[in-house]
Scaffold this motif. Structure first.
Motif, PDB file in Angstrom:
ATOM      1  N   LYS A 139      35.933  -2.585  -3.698  1.00 40.89           N
ATOM      2  CA  LYS A 139      36.651  -3.860  -4.030  1.00 40.89           C
ATOM      3  C   LYS A 139      37.093  -4.613  -2.958  1.00 40.89           C
ATOM      4  CE  LYS A 139      38.353  -2.287  -8.394  1.00 40.89           C
ATOM      5  NZ  LYS A 139      39.643  -1.793  -9.450  1.00 40.89           N
TER       6      LYS A 139
ATOM      7  N   GLN B 204      35.963  -8.373  -1.581  1.00 45.02           N
ATOM      8  CA  GLN B 204      36.868  -9.305  -1.256  1.00 45.02           C
ATOM      9  C   GLN B 204      36.675  -9.773   0.241  1.00 45.02           C
ATOM     10  OE1 GLN B 204      38.988 -10.795  -3.634  1.00 45.02           O
ATOM     11  NE2 GLN B 204      38.893 -12.377  -1.887  1.00 45.02           N
TER      12      GLN B 204
ATOM     13  N   ASP C  81      35.769 -13.676   1.194  1.00 48.62           N
ATOM     14  CA  ASP C  81      36.697 -14.258   1.831  1.00 48.62           C
ATOM     15  C   ASP C  81      35.802 -14.914   3.062  1.00 48.62           C
ATOM     16  OD1 ASP C  81      38.898 -13.775   0.511  1.00 48.62           O
ATOM     17  OD2 ASP C  81      39.584 -12.255   1.706  1.00 48.62           O
TER      18      ASP C  81
END
Length: 86
Positions: A67, A71, A75
């Motif tokens: 995860k 992420q 980003d």
């Protein structure tokens, strides 16, 4: 020859500085995640018989490590989109 106006030059310098800072931060986070993974693997090997639920995530879902990586990838993709708009 093409020359940048001072405001454009300042914008590019700011974007470059932000990108460098983001790269350094992301590298540190990924290094920490990798170290945490290695520590957890060693701990599980030492315990022998630990359940696989922690490794695979709850109900076979993604792990916390995956995860975090996802992420960070999102980003970076978003930052790239924002930079390309400038």
């Amino acid at each position: 020859s093409f020359q940048l106006r001072p405001t454009n030059r300042l914008s590019l310098m700011t974007i470059a500085a932000v990108c460098v800072q983001d790269y350094e931060t992301i590298s540190e986070v990924l290094s920490s995640v990798r170290k945490m993974e290695e520590s957890l693997k060693r701990l599980k090997q030492a315990r022998k018989g630990a359940t696989t639920t922690a490794a695979a995530g709850a109900n076979g879902g993604p792990t916390d490590d995956s995860k975090i990586r996802l992420q960070l990838a999102l980003d970076v993709e978003y930052l790239g989109e924002q930079v390309s708009c400038v």
